[in-house]
Write a protein that holds these residues in place. Structure first.
Motif, short mmCIF file in Angstrom:
data_model
loop_
_atom_site.label_atom_id
_atom_site.label_comp_id
_atom_site.label_asym_id
_atom_site.label_seq_id
_atom_site.Cartn_x
_atom_site.Cartn_y
_atom_site.Cartn_z
N PRO A 155 -80.94 -51.82 25.70
CA PRO A 155 -80.83 -51.25 24.51
C PRO A 155 -81.96 -51.80 23.41
O PRO A 155 -82.75 -50.97 22.64
CB PRO A 155 -79.48 -52.06 23.92
N ILE B 159 -85.17 -49.75 24.60
CA ILE B 159 -85.05 -48.41 23.91
C ILE B 159 -85.17 -48.37 22.50
O ILE B 159 -85.99 -47.71 21.95
CB ILE B 159 -83.74 -47.76 24.45
N SER C 29 -78.47 -45.77 22.90
CA SER C 29 -79.03 -46.82 23.87
C SER C 29 -77.86 -46.90 24.84
O SER C 29 -77.93 -47.04 25.87
CB SER C 29 -79.14 -48.02 23.18
#
Ligand code: HEC
Length: 122
Positions: free
Chosen positions: A81, A84, A112
């Motif tokens: 995450p 991203i 994410s």
């Protein structure tokens, strides 16, 4: 970044604990969050990152990694995450950064979670 994420996660878990609710573990997003993440992905990302021809994101990533990892974003098992979020907020090459008025922090979290979840092999 990682430390901050850990702190936020700990704070969220603590807050949920104090509120007497059972929050899902951070690596187990609930179905509603995943569904929202899929919507955000389809709206903002799929036009460049889907499989098939004429996909600037997929083509650029195929070249970048020389086919060492999947070129389609939702098949990547190595994205976190944090990574991203970095690319979504900063952009790269022809991918413009996304403003919070376009992809809110909550939508980014859902997005994410969705990308990470689709690549998971259960
Ligand atoms: C206009 C097309 C376009 C859109 C829309 C787009 N991207 Fe990208 N994205 C790219 C390109 C091109 C690259 C690769 C740039 C490079 O490194 O050569 C990229 C790279 C990335 C990377 C980095 C992957 C890596 O390993 O280097 C991530 C993560 C990513 N995009 C996520 C997203 C997400 C999430 C969305 C939707 C919110 C999105 N992108 C929307 C074109 C796009």
């Amino acid at each position: 970044m990682r430390l901050l994420g850990g702190f936020v996660a700990a704070a969220v878990v603590t807050a949920a604990f104090l509120a007497g609710t059972s929050a899902p573990a951070q690596d187990e997003p609930d179905a509603a969050e995943l569904a929202r993440g899929a919507e955000v992905y389809d709206y903002w990302c799929a036009t460049c990152h889907s499989a098939g021809p004429n996909m600037p994101g997929t083509q650029a990533l195929a070249a970048k990694y020389d086919d060492g990892r999947p070129a389609v974003l939702t098949e990547r098992g190595d994205l976190t995450p944090e990574r991203i979020a970095f690319f979504v907020r900063n952009g790269v090459s022809v991918m413009a950064p996304f403003r919070k008025t376009e992809v809110s922090d909550a939508d980014l979290a859902a997005l994410s979670a969705y990308i990470v979840d689709t690549a998971r092999v259960d």
